[in-house]
Design a protein around this motif. Structure first.
Motif, PDB file in Angstrom:
ATOM      1  N   THR A  78      97.710 -50.956 -53.505  1.00  0.00           N
ATOM      2  CA  THR A  78      96.947 -49.893 -54.150  1.00  0.00           C
ATOM      3  C   THR A  78      95.754 -49.557 -53.259  1.00  0.00           C
ATOM      4  OG1 THR A  78      95.503 -51.409 -55.351  1.00  0.00           O
ATOM      5  CG2 THR A  78      97.602 -50.772 -56.430  1.00  0.00           C
ATOM      6  N   ALA A  98     101.336 -54.215 -55.387  1.00  0.00           N
ATOM      7  CA  ALA A  98     102.023 -53.438 -56.416  1.00  0.00           C
ATOM      8  C   ALA A  98     103.430 -53.130 -55.925  1.00  0.00           C
ATOM      9  CB  ALA A  98     101.255 -52.151 -56.715  1.00  0.00           C
ATOM     10  N   ALA A 113     102.040 -54.570 -60.909  1.00  0.00           N
ATOM     11  CA  ALA A 113     102.013 -53.159 -61.303  1.00  0.00           C
ATOM     12  C   ALA A 113     103.082 -52.358 -60.562  1.00  0.00           C
ATOM     13  CB  ALA A 113     100.641 -52.572 -61.015  1.00  0.00           C
ATOM     14  N   VAL A 160     103.603 -48.583 -59.323  1.00  0.00           N
ATOM     15  CA  VAL A 160     102.852 -47.341 -59.099  1.00  0.00           C
ATOM     16  C   VAL A 160     103.809 -46.244 -58.699  1.00  0.00           C
ATOM     17  CG1 VAL A 160     100.737 -48.551 -58.494  1.00  0.00           C
ATOM     18  CG2 VAL A 160     102.343 -47.944 -56.700  1.00  0.00           C
TER      19      VAL A 160
END
Length: 118
Positions: free
Chosen positions: A57, A63, A115, A117
């Motif tokens: 990120t 991520a 995460a 994204v």
């Protein structure tokens, strides 16, 4: 400077984690044991196939990003898998240090660790 877990160790841990849940995971392309990037092919068979790549990120956190395949109802699952395989092949042509892992997950148990994204 922070210590980083070797890719080979991270991959082995991921395989154990999902195999403990009855989800087959295999290395389809082995890259650099110390620091190769990882692609994860999430094969849901008739439900489709999606490929995730490791990214960072803007803040520097690890991520995942979906880079090939899809998950829309009605999409051709075989075409999705072929798109994922083509992406892996192209990436490995550019960087032979890249790992590719396939998760065979008909039950939908797999979720990337971190995460996702766009």
């Amino acid at each position: 400077m922070s210590a980083r877990l070797k890719t080979e160790i991270w991959v082995a841990a991921m395989i154990r984690r999902y195999e403990a849940q009855g989800v087959p995971v295999m290395v389809i392309a082995k890259g650099d044991v110390d620091g190769g990037a990882v692609l994860v092919k999430h094969n849901r068979f008739a439900a489709g196939c999606r490929l995730y790549a490791q990214v960072r990120t803007p803040e520097g956190a690890a991520a995942w990003m979906a880079v090939a395949g899809g998950d829309k109802a009605g999409d051709d699952a075989r075409a999705q898998e072929m798109a994922c395989d083509d992406y892996i092949r192209r990436e490995r042509d550019i960087d032979p240090d890249v790992w590719a892992i396939e998760v065979e997950d008909a039950r939908g148990v797999f979720t990337p660790d971190g995460a996702v994204v766009s």
